[in-house]
Scaffold this active site. Structure first.
Site, PDB file in Angstrom:
ATOM      1  N   LYS A  73      12.769   3.132   9.524  1.00 52.28           N
ATOM      2  CA  LYS A  73      11.856   4.148  10.068  1.00 52.28           C
ATOM      3  C   LYS A  73      11.892   4.257  11.595  1.00 52.28           C
ATOM      4  CE  LYS A  73       8.578   4.164   6.254  1.00 52.28           C
ATOM      5  NZ  LYS A  73       7.213   3.908   5.788  1.00 52.28           N
ATOM      6  N   ASP A 110       3.594   9.548   6.600  1.00 52.48           N
ATOM      7  CA  ASP A 110       2.744   8.414   6.198  1.00 52.48           C
ATOM      8  C   ASP A 110       1.402   8.509   6.938  1.00 52.48           C
ATOM      9  OD1 ASP A 110       4.668   7.183   4.550  1.00 52.48           O
ATOM     10  OD2 ASP A 110       5.532   6.077   6.226  1.00 52.48           O
TER      11      ASP A 110
HETATM   12  P1  NAD Z   1       5.780  -5.005   6.036  1.00 56.55           P
HETATM   13  O1  NAD Z   1       6.475  -6.232   5.593  1.00 56.55           O
HETATM   14  O2  NAD Z   1       6.454  -4.084   7.004  1.00 56.55           O
HETATM   15  O3  NAD Z   1       4.369  -5.394   6.689  1.00 56.55           O
HETATM   16  C1  NAD Z   1       3.451  -6.261   6.074  1.00 56.55           C
HETATM   17  C2  NAD Z   1       2.661  -6.952   7.184  1.00 56.55           C
HETATM   18  O4  NAD Z   1       1.629  -7.732   6.563  1.00 56.55           O
HETATM   19  C3  NAD Z   1       3.497  -7.931   8.014  1.00 56.55           C
HETATM   20  O5  NAD Z   1       3.273  -7.667   9.385  1.00 56.55           O
HETATM   21  C4  NAD Z   1       3.004  -9.312   7.594  1.00 56.55           C
HETATM   22  O6  NAD Z   1       3.057 -10.247   8.643  1.00 56.55           O
HETATM   23  C5  NAD Z   1       1.569  -9.002   7.199  1.00 56.55           C
HETATM   24  N1  NAD Z   1       0.985  -9.934   6.225  1.00 56.55           N
HETATM   25  C6  NAD Z   1       1.519 -10.341   5.060  1.00 56.55           C
HETATM   26  N2  NAD Z   1       0.654 -11.137   4.409  1.00 56.55           N
HETATM   27  C7  NAD Z   1      -0.456 -11.227   5.190  1.00 56.55           C
HETATM   28  C8  NAD Z   1      -1.698 -11.881   5.047  1.00 56.55           C
HETATM   29  N3  NAD Z   1      -2.003 -12.616   3.968  1.00 56.55           N
HETATM   30  N4  NAD Z   1      -2.608 -11.737   6.046  1.00 56.55           N
HETATM   31  C9  NAD Z   1      -2.339 -10.990   7.139  1.00 56.55           C
HETATM   32  N5  NAD Z   1      -1.161 -10.341   7.324  1.00 56.55           N
HETATM   33  C10 NAD Z   1      -0.243 -10.457   6.352  1.00 56.55           C
HETATM   34  O7  NAD Z   1       5.403  -4.241   4.698  1.00 56.55           O
HETATM   35  P2  NAD Z   1       4.974  -2.701   4.580  1.00 56.55           P
HETATM   36  O8  NAD Z   1       6.182  -1.858   4.449  1.00 56.55           O
HETATM   37  O9  NAD Z   1       4.004  -2.403   5.665  1.00 56.55           O
HETATM   38  O10 NAD Z   1       4.262  -2.689   3.152  1.00 56.55           O
HETATM   39  C11 NAD Z   1       3.006  -3.316   2.951  1.00 56.55           C
HETATM   40  C12 NAD Z   1       2.437  -2.824   1.629  1.00 56.55           C
HETATM   41  O11 NAD Z   1       2.166  -1.427   1.731  1.00 56.55           O
HETATM   42  C13 NAD Z   1       3.395  -2.971   0.437  1.00 56.55           C
HETATM   43  O12 NAD Z   1       2.654  -3.359  -0.695  1.00 56.55           O
HETATM   44  C14 NAD Z   1       3.920  -1.568   0.226  1.00 56.55           C
HETATM   45  O13 NAD Z   1       4.258  -1.311  -1.117  1.00 56.55           O
HETATM   46  C15 NAD Z   1       2.695  -0.750   0.609  1.00 56.55           C
HETATM   47  N6  NAD Z   1       2.998   0.612   1.053  1.00 56.55           N
HETATM   48  C16 NAD Z   1       2.248   1.610   0.519  1.00 56.55           C
HETATM   49  C17 NAD Z   1       2.471   2.909   0.916  1.00 56.55           C
HETATM   50  C18 NAD Z   1       1.662   4.007   0.304  1.00 56.55           C
HETATM   51  O14 NAD Z   1       2.054   5.168   0.449  1.00 56.55           O
HETATM   52  N7  NAD Z   1       0.551   3.711  -0.344  1.00 56.55           N
HETATM   53  C19 NAD Z   1       3.450   3.211   1.872  1.00 56.55           C
HETATM   54  C20 NAD Z   1       4.192   2.152   2.415  1.00 56.55           C
HETATM   55  C21 NAD Z   1       3.955   0.852   1.993  1.00 56.55           C
END
Ligand code: NAD
Length: 284
Positions: A73, A110
């Site tokens: 992205k 998004d």
């Molecule tokens: P990512 O890996 O880019 O980011 C996740 C972040 O969460 C990281 O910075 C990590 O350090 C942090 N993290 C993980 N566990 C943690 C905890 N217990 N406490 C605090 N911080 C924590 O992942 P992403 O692409 O941002 O995706 C995250 C979630 O969002 C996934 O489940 C994905 O499927 C979902 N998502 C949903 C949509 C939607 O349209 N609804 C879109 C994109 C992603």
């Protein structure tokens, strides 16, 4: 009017994405034959292929648009002819429109998608202080969407504190009318969650592979709203526990469906039917 659409999603591990079906069904409903391919870099055939080659290939092959997801992205921005101001501000593009001359323009649906889902599902919710957990890919979009929705203060926690600090600083810099944003350590999370009016989970916690809740829900009051971006499953443990307390909740489908609605409208120039796209999303 567009007579047909050739679209794709470039990312890693995207074979289960629901986005292709949402676009193909919506295109068909508008009598626009639509083909939407996943271009998954985890496919061994693409092992040696970089993003620039994939994007150039799509332009040369006559694609009308692309969605871009993890891990591209930010990288895609430098490869585009033009970037919409919102996407430029948050430094993240998830939608690329390719015009008939091959010119590429990047957008971020998004951000608009989370904001639209929030307005629809949590209309009128108090937003003076909101805790956001997770500052990764989805978290960046959520944070900027909350700022655009006009929240007072965004309190961001992430296991990677520097990522939370970076997002807070970017939001403050990019939001001239003054959303306050700050990062906190995980040791401060429970206290912040106890006094916030809203909590958003933007971590993967709640997915099958990451069970549990990102914050201890015993500290959350029944007048706090709770949103989750996880959409697989839609009913995460966090939302189930919050709902059991009587909290207003918002699941991850709002962001997932609305990002696709906004992208479809950019690709086709046609108004999408939100109910139909939602039904397609839920039909899996
Ligand atoms: P990512 O890996 O880019 O980011 C996740 C972040 O969460 C990281 O910075 C990590 O350090 C942090 N993290 C993980 N566990 C943690 C905890 N217990 N406490 C605090 N911080 C924590 O992942 P992403 O692409 O941002 O995706 C995250 C979630 O969002 C996934 O489940 C994905 O499927 C979902 N998502 C949903 C949509 C939607 O349209 N609804 C879109 C994109 C992603």
């Amino acid at each position: 009017m567009t007579s047909s659409l050739l679209l794709g999603l470039i990312g890693d591990g995207i074979s289960a994405s629901r986005t292709p079906r949402m676009h193909e069904n919506e295109g068909a409903a508008h009598s626009i034959p639509t083909i939407y391919r996943t271009i998954d870099i985890s496919n061994p055939r693409l092992a040696e292929v970089g993003l620039e080659e994939l994007l150039t290939g799509a332009v040369r092959l006559g694609f009308d648009g692309l969605n871009i997801t993890h891990p591209f992205k930010q990288q895609v921005i430098g490869l585009l002819d033009e970037v919409d101001p919102v996407a430029a501000r948050i430094n993240s593009v998830n939608t690329v429109v390719i015009d008939s001359t091959g010119r590429t323009t990047g957008f971020n649906t998004d951000v608009t998608g989370f904001a639209a889902g929030f307005r629809a599902g949590l209309d009128g919710a108090a937003t003076e202080a909101v805790v956001q957990i997770g500052a990764g890919g989805a978290g960046r979009a959520v944070g900027f969407a909350l700022a655009e929705l006009g929240i007072g203060e965004l309190i961001i926690a992430d296991t990677d504190v520097r990522r939370a600090e970076g997002l807070a600083a970017d939001i403050v810099e990019a939001t001239p009318v003054g959303t306050r944003a700050k990062a906190i350590g995980l040791d401060e999370l429970e206290g912040a969650a106890a006094s916030a009016q809203g909590i958003v989970n933007a971590t993967p916690v709640g997915m099958k592979a990451y069970p549990g809740t990102p914050v201890d829900t015993s500290v959350i009051g029944s007048d706090t709203w709770v949103a989750d971006v996880v959409y697989f499953p839609l009913e995460t443990q966090l939302l189930a526990e919050a709902r059991a307390k009587g909290c207003r909740t918002l699941d991850g489908s709002g962001m997932a469906v609305n990002q696709a609605i906004d992208a479809f409208e950019l690709f086709s120039g046609q108004k999408a039917d939100p109910q139909r796209m939602r039904e397609t999303f839920l039909s899996f």
